[in-house]
Design a protein around this motif. Structure first.
Motif, PDB file in Angstrom:
ATOM      1  N   VAL A  21       0.855  -1.173   0.000  1.00 13.31           N
ATOM      2  CA  VAL A  21       0.000   0.000   0.000  1.00 13.31           C
ATOM      3  C   VAL A  21       0.889   1.219   0.000  1.00 13.31           C
ATOM      4  O   VAL A  21       1.745   1.373   0.862  1.00 13.31           O
ATOM      5  N   ALA A  22       0.682   2.075  -0.980  1.00 14.09           N
ATOM      6  CA  ALA A  22       1.418   3.331  -1.043  1.00 14.09           C
ATOM      7  C   ALA A  22       0.493   4.420  -0.557  1.00 14.09           C
ATOM      8  O   ALA A  22      -0.695   4.380  -0.781  1.00 14.09           O
ATOM      9  N   GLY A  23       1.016   5.390   0.104  1.00 13.92           N
ATOM     10  CA  GLY A  23       0.198   6.490   0.594  1.00 13.92           C
ATOM     11  C   GLY A  23       1.086   7.508   1.256  1.00 13.92           C
ATOM     12  O   GLY A  23       2.301   7.354   1.278  1.00 13.92           O
ATOM     13  N   THR A  24       0.479   8.514   1.825  1.00 11.83           N
ATOM     14  CA  THR A  24       1.276   9.575   2.405  1.00 11.83           C
ATOM     15  C   THR A  24       2.189   9.055   3.500  1.00 11.83           C
ATOM     16  O   THR A  24       3.281   9.554   3.676  1.00 11.83           O
ATOM     17  N   ILE A  94      -3.016   2.521  -3.571  1.00 10.16           N
ATOM     18  CA  ILE A  94      -2.591   1.138  -3.742  1.00 10.16           C
ATOM     19  C   ILE A  94      -1.853   1.026  -5.066  1.00 10.16           C
ATOM     20  O   ILE A  94      -2.408   1.335  -6.121  1.00 10.16           O
ATOM     21  N   ASP A  95      -0.611   0.601  -5.007  1.00  5.35           N
ATOM     22  CA  ASP A  95       0.220   0.455  -6.195  1.00  5.35           C
ATOM     23  C   ASP A  95       0.045  -0.972  -6.730  1.00  5.35           C
ATOM     24  O   ASP A  95       0.725  -1.908  -6.290  1.00  5.35           O
ATOM     25  N   HIS A  96      -0.881  -1.122  -7.675  1.00  5.33           N
ATOM     26  CA  HIS A  96      -1.166  -2.449  -8.233  1.00  5.33           C
ATOM     27  C   HIS A  96       0.039  -3.032  -8.973  1.00  5.33           C
ATOM     28  O   HIS A  96       0.252  -4.248  -8.943  1.00  5.33           O
ATOM     29  N   ALA A  97       0.823  -2.186  -9.627  1.00  2.89           N
ATOM     30  CA  ALA A  97       1.994  -2.681 -10.361  1.00  2.89           C
ATOM     31  C   ALA A  97       3.023  -3.269  -9.397  1.00  2.89           C
ATOM     32  O   ALA A  97       3.609  -4.313  -9.668  1.00  2.89           O
ATOM     33  N   ARG A 108       1.721  -2.850 -16.176  1.00  3.94           N
ATOM     34  CA  ARG A 108       2.118  -1.460 -16.408  1.00  3.94           C
ATOM     35  C   ARG A 108       1.758  -0.638 -15.166  1.00  3.94           C
ATOM     36  O   ARG A 108       0.874  -1.010 -14.401  1.00  3.94           O
ATOM     37  N   PRO A 109       2.408   0.505 -14.961  1.00  4.44           N
ATOM     38  CA  PRO A 109       2.109   1.323 -13.787  1.00  4.44           C
ATOM     39  C   PRO A 109       0.603   1.560 -13.621  1.00  4.44           C
ATOM     40  O   PRO A 109      -0.072   2.011 -14.549  1.00  4.44           O
ATOM     41  N   THR A 110       0.096   1.231 -12.440  1.00  3.47           N
ATOM     42  CA  THR A 110      -1.332   1.325 -12.121  1.00  3.47           C
ATOM     43  C   THR A 110      -1.463   1.589 -10.633  1.00  3.47           C
ATOM     44  O   THR A 110      -1.063   0.760  -9.818  1.00  3.47           O
ATOM     45  N   VAL A 111      -2.014   2.759 -10.278  1.00  2.00           N
ATOM     46  CA  VAL A 111      -2.159   3.134  -8.875  1.00  2.00           C
ATOM     47  C   VAL A 111      -3.602   3.558  -8.632  1.00  2.00           C
ATOM     48  O   VAL A 111      -4.160   4.359  -9.380  1.00  2.00           O
ATOM     49  N   LEU A 112      -4.200   3.015  -7.576  1.00  2.00           N
ATOM     50  CA  LEU A 112      -5.565   3.351  -7.176  1.00  2.00           C
ATOM     51  C   LEU A 112      -5.497   4.278  -5.967  1.00  2.00           C
ATOM     52  O   LEU A 112      -4.949   3.901  -4.928  1.00  2.00           O
ATOM     53  N   VAL A 113      -6.039   5.490  -6.112  1.00  2.00           N
ATOM     54  CA  VAL A 113      -6.061   6.475  -5.034  1.00  2.00           C
ATOM     55  C   VAL A 113      -7.468   6.475  -4.430  1.00  2.00           C
ATOM     56  O   VAL A 113      -8.440   6.691  -5.136  1.00  2.00           O
ATOM     57  N   LEU A 114      -7.557   6.211  -3.128  1.00  2.00           N
ATOM     58  CA  LEU A 114      -8.833   6.195  -2.418  1.00  2.00           C
ATOM     59  C   LEU A 114      -8.930   7.420  -1.523  1.00  2.00           C
ATOM     60  O   LEU A 114      -7.993   7.709  -0.762  1.00  2.00           O
ATOM     61  N   PHE A 115     -10.064   8.103  -1.607  1.00  2.00           N
ATOM     62  CA  PHE A 115     -10.266   9.327  -0.835  1.00  2.00           C
ATOM     63  C   PHE A 115     -11.759   9.552  -0.678  1.00  2.00           C
ATOM     64  O   PHE A 115     -12.571   8.917  -1.348  1.00  2.00           O
ATOM     65  N   GLY A 116     -12.122  10.448   0.210  1.00  2.00           N
ATOM     66  CA  GLY A 116     -13.538  10.704   0.360  1.00  2.00           C
ATOM     67  C   GLY A 116     -13.853  12.014   1.037  1.00  2.00           C
ATOM     68  O   GLY A 116     -12.973  12.716   1.525  1.00  2.00           O
ATOM     69  N   ASN A 117     -15.138  12.309   1.038  1.00  2.71           N
ATOM     70  CA  ASN A 117     -15.718  13.443   1.738  1.00  2.71           C
ATOM     71  C   ASN A 117     -16.904  12.875   2.510  1.00  2.71           C
ATOM     72  O   ASN A 117     -17.972  12.663   1.928  1.00  2.71           O
ATOM     73  N   PRO A 118     -16.727  12.575   3.798  1.00  2.75           N
ATOM     74  CA  PRO A 118     -17.801  11.951   4.564  1.00  2.75           C
ATOM     75  C   PRO A 118     -19.109  12.727   4.545  1.00  2.75           C
ATOM     76  O   PRO A 118     -20.184  12.139   4.619  1.00  2.75           O
ATOM     77  N   LEU A 139      -9.794   7.048  -7.733  1.00  2.00           N
ATOM     78  CA  LEU A 139      -9.223   7.458  -9.017  1.00  2.00           C
ATOM     79  C   LEU A 139      -8.161   6.424  -9.367  1.00  2.00           C
ATOM     80  O   LEU A 139      -7.262   6.168  -8.566  1.00  2.00           O
ATOM     81  N   LEU A 140      -8.277   5.824 -10.541  1.00  2.00           N
ATOM     82  CA  LEU A 140      -7.289   4.860 -11.015  1.00  2.00           C
ATOM     83  C   LEU A 140      -6.378   5.562 -12.009  1.00  2.00           C
ATOM     84  O   LEU A 140      -6.841   6.059 -13.038  1.00  2.00           O
ATOM     85  N   VAL A 141      -5.099   5.634 -11.676  1.00  3.36           N
ATOM     86  CA  VAL A 141      -4.103   6.250 -12.557  1.00  3.36           C
ATOM     87  C   VAL A 141      -3.326   5.107 -13.184  1.00  3.36           C
ATOM     88  O   VAL A 141      -2.736   4.292 -12.473  1.00  3.36           O
ATOM     89  N   TRP A 142      -3.344   5.034 -14.529  1.00  4.72           N
ATOM     90  CA  TRP A 142      -2.760   3.865 -15.185  1.00  4.72           C
ATOM     91  C   TRP A 142      -2.130   4.236 -16.522  1.00  4.72           C
ATOM     92  O   TRP A 142      -2.513   5.190 -17.166  1.00  4.72           O
TER      93      TRP A 142
END
Length: 186
Positions: A21-24, A94-97, A108-118, A139-142
């Motif tokens: 898991v990648a994150g801040t 989450i760094d799927h790659a 190939r490089p694929t990162v899923l960014v999870l975020f929200g506004n409760p 947001l899926l960055v790929w």
């Protein structure tokens, strides 16, 4: 358990399952950039697109925009934009790659960014609790086969149809605007 402890617990649990898991707090910028094949600097202009890799994306309720940055730079920009917005919470990336590489597979490089506004997400779940399966937002960055970098997200109108949510147009419009702004950097 506060949010920080919950995130640490989740990261530890995922790591124990062999997931990265990648994150801040979980990965450095250089770790993320190491997994990207075309790490180059460019402007943040994006264009709406549907690519061959996304195949049937529009029918599946997905919106895809093209980024002029690398996967790493796009993820970094999105995370910074989320952290700079007092209404949003960055859950993780989450760094799927990297996870594929850890399993001896290539992706190939694929990162899923999870975020929200409760404040907004809760309203959707109050209207239809099953919306929680699609929250927090993602947001899926790929990187596509041709080397282009894309950002894909769920169309909030499609989610409303999927979960039979009515009377939440203002919330859905705010979510759609936020997703587009984060995806495009605009």
């Amino acid at each position: 358990m506060d949010d920080t402890e919950r995130r640490r617990f989740l990261r530890a649990a995922l790591a124990g399952a062999g997931l990265t898991v990648a994150g801040t707090a979980a990965a450095s910028e250089s770790d993320r950039n190491d997994s990207n094949r075309n790490d180059y600097e460019s402007n943040q202009e994006t264009t709406q697109t549907t690519t061959a890799d996304a195949g049937g994306a529009e029918e599946a309720g997905l919106v895809t925009v093209e980024s002029d940055e690398s996967v790493g730079a796009t993820v970094e920009r999105i995370e910074e934009d989320i952290e700079d917005n007092d209404d949003l919470i960055l859950v993780t990336a989450i760094d799927h790659a990297r996870n594929a590489q850890n399993a001896g597979l290539d992706l190939r490089p694929t990162v899923l960014v999870l975020f929200g506004n409760p404040n907004l997400g809760t309203r959707l779940m109050q209207a239809s609790q099953t919306a929680g399966i699609d929250l927090p937002q993602k947001l899926l960055v790929w990187e596509a086969e041709d080397g282009t970098v894309n950002v894909t997200y769920n169309d909030p109108a499609w989610l409303a149809d999927r979960h039979d949510i009515a009377g939440q147009e203002e919330v859905l419009n705010r979510i759609a605007d936020a997703l587009e702004t984060l995806a495009t950097g605009g």
